[in-house]
Design an enzyme around this catalytic site. Structure first.
Site, short mmCIF file in Angstrom:
data_model
loop_
_atom_site.label_atom_id
_atom_site.label_comp_id
_atom_site.label_asym_id
_atom_site.label_seq_id
_atom_site.Cartn_x
_atom_site.Cartn_y
_atom_site.Cartn_z
N GLY A 187 27.18 59.04 179.58
CA GLY A 187 28.12 57.92 179.61
C GLY A 187 28.41 57.39 180.99
N SER A 188 28.50 56.08 181.13
CA SER A 188 28.83 55.45 182.42
C SER A 188 28.74 53.95 182.27
CB SER A 188 27.90 55.95 183.52
OG SER A 188 28.41 55.54 184.77
N ARG A 189 28.30 53.26 183.37
CA ARG A 189 28.15 51.81 183.29
C ARG A 189 27.10 51.35 184.30
NH1 ARG A 189 33.58 48.99 185.74
NH2 ARG A 189 32.32 47.43 186.77
#
Length: 220
Positions: A187-189
């Site tokens: 998960g992240s961006r």
């Protein structure tokens, strides 16, 4: 669908650990059958979640030097004009895509060209939607220059859970649109910075398909 190489060690380690734990429960509590079944079910679900995280789906892609494709799966959470201070040191349009733990976490090159600039930045692990995560978190910055001289910058950004960024490119590399450039674990961006005169093709909260969704079109 295949499994990404970044997941081999984690999947093998998780499988071994779950086998040991299940064996230990059966050995030390041999008469509690409902506990055996419950822990076995939890173990299978947990392992399936890990495996799906490292999945690499097969996708039909087409390349176009005038189009910028999404470098990751996720949801568009930011579309705004900003001042990009690391490389351009001037105004650009920022498009940010949030990747949940359920998304495919492969990162793709958004456009074809030469890697003009690359830098890894150690940093914090703020939640990915925090306004300062783009500048304060652990991240990489990549700039690709197209054959027409346009430059596109994008960042892999670690989040509160994602604490390991991988990249497979370096300055001077010739890269092809929609090919793998890296991976962010759990998960992240990713932020993409495009010219102000680029035509934006997505809206806030749109879901993106990495290497397929067209985020923007460059001017002729």
């Amino acid at each position: 669908m295949t499994l990404h190489k970044e997941g081999y060690t984690i999947i093998a380690g998780a499988t071994l650990l779950l086998l040991i734990l299940n064996a230990a429960i059966q050995h030390f509590m041999p008469t509690i059958e409902w506990l055996h079944l419950l822990f076995l079910a939890i173990s299978v679900i947990f392992l399936i979640l890990i495996i799906q995280f490292f999945r690499v789906p097969k996708r039909v892609v087409t390349t176009d030097e005038t189009r910028i494709v999404a470098p990751c799966d996720g949801k568009v959470v930011v579309i705004e004009e900003v001042v990009e201070s690391e490389y351009f040191k001037g105004p650009r349009r920022q498009i940010s895509i949030f990747m949940s733990p359920l998304n495919v976490h492969v990162n793709w090159n958004p456009i074809s060209g030469i890697v003009q600039y690359f830098k890894y930045h150690p940093g914090l692990y703020l939640v990915a939607w925090h306004p300062k995560s783009s500048t304060d978190n652990e991240r990489t910055t990549t700039v690709i220059r197209t054959a027409q001289g346009q430059e596109i910058l994008f960042r892999q950004i670690a989040g509160a859970v994602a604490r390991r960024i991988r990249w497979y490119i370096k300055e001077g590399d010739a890269v092809q649109q929609s090919t793998q450039m890296g991976f962010i674990k759990f998960g992240s961006r990713v932020d993409i910075f495009v010219p102000l005169d680029a035509k934006i093709n997505v809206n806030l909260n749109d879901k993106t398909v990495g290497s397929v969704t067209v985020l923007a079109e460059l001017p002729a």
